[in-house]
Design a protein around this motif. Structure first.
Motif, PDB file in Angstrom:
ATOM      1  N   LEU A  95       0.837  -1.203   0.000  1.00  0.00           N
ATOM      2  CA  LEU A  95       0.000   0.000   0.000  1.00  0.00           C
ATOM      3  C   LEU A  95       0.868   1.247   0.000  1.00  0.00           C
ATOM      4  O   LEU A  95       0.532   2.266  -0.605  1.00  0.00           O
ATOM      5  CB  LEU A  95      -0.926   0.006   1.223  1.00  0.00           C
ATOM      6  CG  LEU A  95      -2.165  -0.883   1.105  1.00  0.00           C
ATOM      7  CD1 LEU A  95      -2.850  -1.024   2.455  1.00  0.00           C
ATOM      8  CD2 LEU A  95      -3.128  -0.321   0.085  1.00  0.00           C
ATOM      9  N   ASN A  96       2.003   1.137   0.640  1.00  0.00           N
ATOM     10  CA  ASN A  96       2.916   2.271   0.714  1.00  0.00           C
ATOM     11  C   ASN A  96       3.497   2.617  -0.647  1.00  0.00           C
ATOM     12  O   ASN A  96       3.908   3.748  -0.891  1.00  0.00           O
ATOM     13  CB  ASN A  96       4.032   1.942   1.714  1.00  0.00           C
ATOM     14  CG  ASN A  96       4.880   3.149   2.025  1.00  0.00           C
ATOM     15  OD1 ASN A  96       4.332   4.231   2.233  1.00  0.00           O
ATOM     16  ND2 ASN A  96       6.189   2.978   2.030  1.00  0.00           N
ATOM     17  N   VAL A  98       1.766   2.537  -3.369  1.00  0.00           N
ATOM     18  CA  VAL A  98       0.717   3.072  -4.238  1.00  0.00           C
ATOM     19  C   VAL A  98       0.738   4.595  -4.196  1.00  0.00           C
ATOM     20  O   VAL A  98       0.678   5.187  -3.119  1.00  0.00           O
ATOM     21  CB  VAL A  98      -0.668   2.542  -3.805  1.00  0.00           C
ATOM     22  CG1 VAL A  98      -1.767   3.218  -4.600  1.00  0.00           C
ATOM     23  CG2 VAL A  98      -0.714   1.042  -3.973  1.00  0.00           C
ATOM     24  N   LYS A 104      -5.512   3.846  -3.114  1.00  0.00           N
ATOM     25  CA  LYS A 104      -4.932   3.374  -1.862  1.00  0.00           C
ATOM     26  C   LYS A 104      -5.979   3.330  -0.752  1.00  0.00           C
ATOM     27  O   LYS A 104      -6.128   2.346  -0.041  1.00  0.00           O
ATOM     28  CB  LYS A 104      -3.790   4.316  -1.490  1.00  0.00           C
ATOM     29  CG  LYS A 104      -3.033   3.933  -0.246  1.00  0.00           C
ATOM     30  CD  LYS A 104      -1.873   4.878  -0.065  1.00  0.00           C
ATOM     31  CE  LYS A 104      -1.191   4.672   1.268  1.00  0.00           C
ATOM     32  NZ  LYS A 104      -0.057   5.591   1.426  1.00  0.00           N
ATOM     33  N   ARG A 105      -6.718   4.426  -0.635  1.00  0.00           N
ATOM     34  CA  ARG A 105      -7.750   4.496   0.407  1.00  0.00           C
ATOM     35  C   ARG A 105      -8.818   3.446   0.200  1.00  0.00           C
ATOM     36  O   ARG A 105      -9.289   2.819   1.148  1.00  0.00           O
ATOM     37  CB  ARG A 105      -8.414   5.876   0.388  1.00  0.00           C
ATOM     38  CG  ARG A 105      -7.546   6.903   1.044  1.00  0.00           C
ATOM     39  CD  ARG A 105      -8.293   8.208   1.195  1.00  0.00           C
ATOM     40  NE  ARG A 105      -7.604   9.016   2.178  1.00  0.00           N
ATOM     41  CZ  ARG A 105      -8.213   9.754   3.087  1.00  0.00           C
ATOM     42  NH1 ARG A 105      -9.525   9.796   3.124  1.00  0.00           N
ATOM     43  NH2 ARG A 105      -7.526  10.438   3.948  1.00  0.00           N
ATOM     44  N   GLN A 108      -7.490  -0.002   1.037  1.00  0.00           N
ATOM     45  CA  GLN A 108      -7.289  -0.075   2.481  1.00  0.00           C
ATOM     46  C   GLN A 108      -8.628  -0.304   3.195  1.00  0.00           C
ATOM     47  O   GLN A 108      -8.749  -1.151   4.065  1.00  0.00           O
ATOM     48  CB  GLN A 108      -6.710   1.262   2.931  1.00  0.00           C
ATOM     49  CG  GLN A 108      -5.616   1.152   3.943  1.00  0.00           C
ATOM     50  CD  GLN A 108      -5.008   2.528   4.169  1.00  0.00           C
ATOM     51  OE1 GLN A 108      -4.652   3.206   3.216  1.00  0.00           O
ATOM     52  NE2 GLN A 108      -4.934   2.938   5.407  1.00  0.00           N
TER      53      GLN A 108
ATOM     54  N   TYR C  15      -0.317  -3.058  -8.060  1.00  0.00           N
ATOM     55  CA  TYR C  15      -1.695  -2.726  -8.412  1.00  0.00           C
ATOM     56  C   TYR C  15      -2.522  -3.981  -8.690  1.00  0.00           C
ATOM     57  O   TYR C  15      -3.668  -4.098  -8.266  1.00  0.00           O
ATOM     58  CB  TYR C  15      -1.751  -1.767  -9.606  1.00  0.00           C
ATOM     59  CG  TYR C  15      -1.500  -0.330  -9.195  1.00  0.00           C
ATOM     60  CD1 TYR C  15      -2.579   0.503  -8.851  1.00  0.00           C
ATOM     61  CD2 TYR C  15      -0.221   0.194  -9.130  1.00  0.00           C
ATOM     62  CE1 TYR C  15      -2.362   1.820  -8.464  1.00  0.00           C
ATOM     63  CE2 TYR C  15       0.010   1.501  -8.746  1.00  0.00           C
ATOM     64  CZ  TYR C  15      -1.066   2.324  -8.408  1.00  0.00           C
ATOM     65  OH  TYR C  15      -0.865   3.613  -8.021  1.00  0.00           O
ATOM     66  N   LEU C  18      -3.186  -5.774  -5.281  1.00  0.00           N
ATOM     67  CA  LEU C  18      -4.135  -5.052  -4.429  1.00  0.00           C
ATOM     68  C   LEU C  18      -5.540  -5.083  -5.001  1.00  0.00           C
ATOM     69  O   LEU C  18      -6.521  -5.181  -4.272  1.00  0.00           O
ATOM     70  CB  LEU C  18      -3.669  -3.613  -4.221  1.00  0.00           C
ATOM     71  CG  LEU C  18      -2.410  -3.470  -3.370  1.00  0.00           C
ATOM     72  CD1 LEU C  18      -2.031  -2.008  -3.221  1.00  0.00           C
ATOM     73  CD2 LEU C  18      -2.582  -4.101  -2.001  1.00  0.00           C
TER      74      LEU C  18
END
Lengths: 304, 540, 297
Positions: A95-96, A98, A104-105, A108, C15, C18
């Motif tokens: 995430l860091n 991104v 990202k939010r 998360q 990406y 995620l």
């Protein structure tokens, strides 16, 4: 000594009230631990119950299931330690990387949602996803020709540990990542700037700046996790095995906690349950002490 | 130890530390501590009020006095019950209450470790002195049922609930077929195990997406044992013994059990039976029933689980849905001696009055009223003059016009039977049938229909085995626990076995292991209790 | 700035991963939400995945009709706010004390704390203690017993130990004692850790049901999660097939024929969505450089 103690009254006053609270709410009820050495009966009370020494410990160690339970508890815990524990760290690091704030939010927030769905419901999902008759996983795998006929995912002991660990990760990876994200947020941005000027790539920055910066947090969590090693996930095991009804899985799924629940709590064998729990606690503390020693030798983080 | 002192000290410490911090963050969040909720205790002087704890987490009745029924009882019987909530955590909460000496006045529970403890630790009121003074229980249940409920010391500590008196038997389970598939396949004869197996094979061939035989859970497989021997119920498989003459033998020595295991294993192996049987939840079974993906089913609560699926399917196709069939049996056996269900007349629920109760006699008097015809009528169907005015010759209320014209959803909202207690199963079952019979056939309740037609007629009386389980923490109890664990695993291993020989070898091994674990000792214990029960029954 | 091959590679991996993660973790939540909006009888027939088949508000109407629910909601909010605030404040103070080098008895205190993480007297002694302290059936039973969290203390302490020494020294020179230093200097720069642990504590309070289920019998004090748990339990008992008391089983079943999976899901949503919404507000504390930025002032 006394003088120094009085001198630092302002420091002590931050600590002592909390210690008193801990004493009241954790130490006063500690007599319950001693019921492991009794044939405790609620009607007779603590003082009226008969003392029997190590009887319940002997029974526990001699139970036919003892070694199986120990093995399962330890294996499941080790798997959790090596696979489930690093997962949220990896997520936080990813995430860091991104740059797109909205994405990202979103990721998360979504990834932490399953934490709020109770295990009862999650286990229902898993059981129906993996079922033989019409389970989505089997249908999908048959479509892409990975398997010829449906697999009995939840009836084959070999698969259980993987299912248990992946379900756990699935449920808690996002929630677990929060604390590491907070730690990463504390890293001084000027360090990255300096590294970037020196020509370090993103991967290099990750390895030489981000990870070392959050290492103290990781180590503390790791130590705590080692101490938790015998708590091999009570609720999820119970629910994934259909309240223990799925006996096929018992040889791989029964842990100290589920055993204590099934045999001790359900049948009101108070002292027996306490004895098994006490045994678990003693081992846990031993492991914690060792982990802490190692951590102190290797670096400067330690619990005490 | 002075208790208040602790709290004061605590408060002082907390306040001091906040003040000393010097950065007065004004935490005026002190919320008013809510009052202790003691409802109902301020009622009229003569009114009887008592606390009651029901072990069933699923039972969440409307608070006393908030429904038509309980309001009527409050006014006419001068009784108020303060329900102590289980908060979805019945066992642990009870444990804690018990340990701190806070037993409620009345507890509603089943047989098991809690009841054993309450009795052996002398916490319960002996009900014998009241039995003749308040005769309704004695009249409705009969001496036999009361005697079976007596403890070892000969006293009666429990008020039986859902006892089954008279000639009635109950049960919710059995075999059912999917009517549509059955008809499409030409309605073949389905009576014997051979008929069944060939039918299942045809289904598997013609309907690849249908489960030939749906068994909800491992227990439901055990129900098939009933087909292999006359007068044998799945209760024996659960308890791992079967009676032979005057003795009890381990079920693993029963030739019928071996045959049954080989049959069940073959059905599983040939994918004629639910493959998820050890892993699925009730949801999934209901789902499959609802989609019409089941050809035959056997389950302990089939009449309940198939109810909604049945109406869904019939709405789509009047020829669809499910229907109970007479239990399958092995060739050569008498089909009228096949029992997939069983009934313990003694009643599954027990109401006990603890020594904490101030006026046990009046509590008993109330319970006795509750189990009488009048009490059951009110608790089950509301106060007289509301939905019924008169009763039939069996003492069962006849619904009035208000009931007949009332919207079903409106009726649900009244929660008239929420507070049912001290149930008389025979009475309730008869009342249910009577009420259903007023409706045209297509509107009648599926469950009741199937029960009347099949389930109740195929239930075996197992009353003589009531209260024969050893206590969990006794020597026999501990042995039983390890034997059960071992047997359960062996049972699944036999279902998963690759061929008949493997089933047989697991069975032989299991039998030996059970001996090694001292199972005969448990059987000896159960046998003694069983014989005692037989004597009690024969005395009358 | 020129993007290297490495940059592209990392971006693609990150990406893709995620995105997949978001999809699989969203599913259980989304499916629960969908089921909560689908008619109960229809849900029982199965096959509800990402869209309701028979949309209805009935489940929510049914759940919200229960007057206890609204009350329980406010109890939960109150325990979460009060409990989190007090626990974080006292635990952080404690942790700050424990993080200072000169503290006399530090090792003793620490060992005392760690022991409590592994040994507990169990349910019955705790129950008796709560009874003796007259906390039974009061709001404070939610707050006081868990006021100090050893786990949180250890995390706080780890963060505080990482603070630059200069920070404290400058405050000491200004004549602040440790208590003032903590509130004026340390707390303001501890945004991320306070935010994280507050979130954890708040979630813990929000989801807690066990303490209430044991210590509370006054219906007006029951939190939301106990009601949710009751609903779930009632479905589980409804499913379990005990044949002994066939009539009773049937009776219970009919009395609760409305209790479906959909009801559980609707209750779950009501009990979950408010706390889920807290997260986006906490997220802003995780923006890089908050800590360092405030130090430079």
């Amino acid at each position: 000594m006394t003088r120094r103690f009085i001198q630092q009254w302002d420091l002590q006053i931050l600590v002592i009230p909390a210690i008193i609270m801990i004493f009241i709410f954790s130490y006063i009820p500690m007599w319950g631990v001693l019921t492991a050495f009794q044939d405790y009966s609620p009607a007779k009370g603590f003082l009226g119950s008969e003392w029997v020494g190590f009887k319940h410990f002997r029974m526990f160690f001699n139970a036919p299931e003892f070694w199986q339970i120990m093995r399962n508890t330890i294996v499941i815990s080790l798997l959790k330690l090596f696979i489930a524990f690093p997962a949220p760290i990896v997520l936080a690091l990813m995430l860091n990387e991104v740059k797109n704030a909205a994405f990202k939010r979103l990721v998360q927030t979504i990834s932490y949602l399953p934490h709020f769905i109770s295990w009862v419901i999650v286990s229902g999902f898993v059981i129906s996803l993996l079922s033989v008759d019409n389970g989505s996983v089997n249908i999908l795998m048959q479509k892409v020709n990975l398997i010829d006929e449906p697999v009995h995912w939840l009836s084959i002991p070999e698969y259980f540990w993987s299912i248990l660990i992946s379900t756990g990760i699935w449920k808690d990876i996002g929630f677990g990542a929060i604390v590491y994200l907070a730690a990463i947020a504390g890293v001084d941005p000027s360090m990255y700037e300096a590294a970037s000027i020196d020509g370090a790539g993103r991967f290099r920055q990750l390895v030489s700046i981000t990870i070392p910066s959050i290492a103290p947090v990781i180590i503390i969590f790791l130590i705590l996790q080692v101490g938790q090693i015998l708590n091999a996930g009570f609720e999820e095991i119970l629910l994934l095995t259909n309240q223990g009804q799925n006996v096929v899985l018992r040889p791989v799924a029964e842990t100290i906690d589920t055993y204590v629940y099934r045999v001790g709590i359900e049948n009101y064998r108070f002292s027996y349950a306490t004895a098994a729990g006490l045994f678990k606690s003693v081992i846990s503390v031993g492991l914690l002490v060792i982990a802490n020693k190692i951590a102190r030798k290797l670096g400067n983080s330690s619990l005490w | 130890m002075n208790n208040k002192k602790w709290l004061t000290m605590l408060a002082t410490v907390l306040t001091c530390s906040t003040l000393l911090a010097g950065c007065g963050s004004g935490d005026d969040e002190n919320k008013k501590v809510a009052e202790n909720g003691n409802t109902g205790e301020s009622a009229k002087d003569q009114a009887l009020a008592f606390t009651m704890y029901n072990f069933d987490d699923g039972w969440q009745p409307a608070p006393w006095g908030e429904t038509v029924t309980t309001k009527w009882i409050q006014e006419n019987k001068k009784v108020s019950i303060d329900y102590l909530p289980t908060n979805g955590n019945a066992k642990q909460r009870f444990n804690a209450m018990y340990a701190s000496g806070e037993l409620p006045d009345v507890i509603d529970l089943g047989t098991g470790p809690e009841l054993d403890r309450l009795i052996s630790e002398g916490q319960l009121v002996d009900l014998d002195p009241y039995l003749d003074k308040y005769p309704n229980l004695k009249k409705a249940a009969g001496d036999q049922i009361l005697n079976i409920n007596r403890s070892e010391d000969g006293k009666l500590y429990v008020f039986p609930e859902w006892y089954v008196g008279g000639d009635h038997m109950n049960g919710n389970g059995g075999w059912a077929v999917n009517r549509k598939i059955y008809k499409e396949l030409g309605s073949p004869k389905l009576e014997t195990l051979t008929d069944l197996e060939s039918y299942l094979r045809v289904v598997k061939e013609k309907y690849p997406n249908v489960i030939p035989l749906e068994v909800g859970a491992p227990y439901d497989i055990k129900m098939m044992y009933s087909a292999f021997r006359e007068n044998s119920t799945p209760y024996f498989v659960s308890k791992m013994f079967y009676p032979e003459g005057n003795t009890l033998k381990p079920i693993t020595e029963d030739p019928a059990f071996k045959e049954f295991m080989q049959f069940a294993s073959r059905l599983y192996r040939d994918k004629l039976m639910t493959q998820d049987v050890f892993t699925q939840k009730a949801d999934q079974m209901i789902e499959k029933l609802g989609q019409g993906k089941v050809a035959v089913s056997i389950s302990a609560n089939l009449s309940g689980r198939a109810r909604v699926p049945n109406s869904t399917l019939r709405a789509q196709d009047p020829e669809g849905g499910y229907e109970f069939i007479w239990p399958i049996h092995k060739e050569g056996l008498d089909k009228n001696k096949i029992y997939p269900n069983y009934t313990g007349r003694e009643g599954g629920g027990k109401i006990v009055i603890t020594k904490k109760a101030k006026d046990p006699e009046r509590i008993f008097a109330y319970l006795d009223w509750a189990t009488s015809n009048e009490g059951q009528s009110v608790l089950w169907f509301g106060p007289p003059g509301f939905l019924w005015d008169t009763k039939d010759e069996n003492g069962i209320p006849i619904p009035n016009d208000k009931y007949k014209t009332m919207d079903k959803a409106e009726l649900d909202k009244l929660h008239i039977s929420d507070n049912m207690m001290a149930g008389n199963a025979t009475w309730v079952d008869l009342a249910k049938v009577a009420r259903e019979s007023l409706l045209p056939e297509e509107q009648q309740d599926f469950q009741t229909q199937q029960q009347v037609k099949v389930a109740w007629k195929t239930s075996m009386d197992t009353t003589v085995f009531a209260n024969t389980d050893p206590q969990g923490d006794s020597e026999e109890g501990i042995i039983l626990q390890s034997v059960t664990d071992m047997f359960d695993q062996a049972f699944s291993a036999m279902i998963y076995a690759k061929n008949d020989t493997e089933v047989e070898s697991i069975l032989t091994k299991t039998n030996e292991e059970m001996k090694k674990l001292d199972f005969p000792k448990v059987l000896e214990f159960v046998k003694k209790k069983w014989q005692d029960n037989l004597n009690k029954v024969n005395d009358n | 700035m020129k993007r290297s091959l490495e940059d592209h590679f990392i971006d693609i991996v990150v990406y893709t991963f995620l995105f997949l993660l978001a999809v699989v973790t969203l599913y259980p939540f989304w499916n629960s939400l969908v089921i909560s909006f689908n008619s109960g009888n229809d849900t029982a027939a199965g096959g509800i995945t990402i869209w309701p088949r028979e949309f209805t508000m009935e489940n929510y109407k049914y759940v919200l009709k229960d007057v206890r629910l609204v009350n329980a909601f406010w109890i939960t909010v109150a325990r979460t706010v009060v409990g989190t605030f007090l626990s974080i404040m006292f635990t952080a103070m404690f942790a700050y004390g424990m993080s200072r080098r000169g503290l006399i008895g530090k090792k003793f205190y620490m060992i005392m704390c760690v022991i409590t993480m592994y040994f507990s007297g169990g349910l019955i002694p705790s129950y008796l203690l709560i009874k003796d302290l007259h906390l039974m059936n009061t709001f404070w039973v939610f707050v006081i017993p868990g006021l100090i969290s050893v786990w949180n203390m250890i995390i706080f302490r780890t963060f505080f130990m990482g603070l630059p020494d200069g920070l404290e020294e400058s405050a000491r020179i200004d004549g602040c004692n440790h208590i003032n230093t903590f509130f004026r200097i340390v707390l303001p720069v501890s945004g991320p850790v306070v935010a994280t642990l507050s979130l954890f504590t708040a979630v813990g309070h929000w989801n807690a049901w066990f303490d209430a289920s044991i210590y509370i019998s006054n219906q007006k004090l029951l939190p939301l999660q106990v009601l949710l748990n009751q609903t779930i339990q009632s479905i589980m008992t409804f499913e379990s097939a005990t044949q002994i008391s066939a009539t009773k089983q049937e009776f219970l079943q009919n009395a609760q024929s409305v209790t479906h999976k959909s009801i559980v899901m609707a209750t779950t949503m009501i009990a979950t969505i408010p706390i889920v919404m807290v997260y986006p507000f906490v997220q802003k504390y995780f923006v890089k450089g908050v800590l360092v930025g405030s130090l430079k002032e």
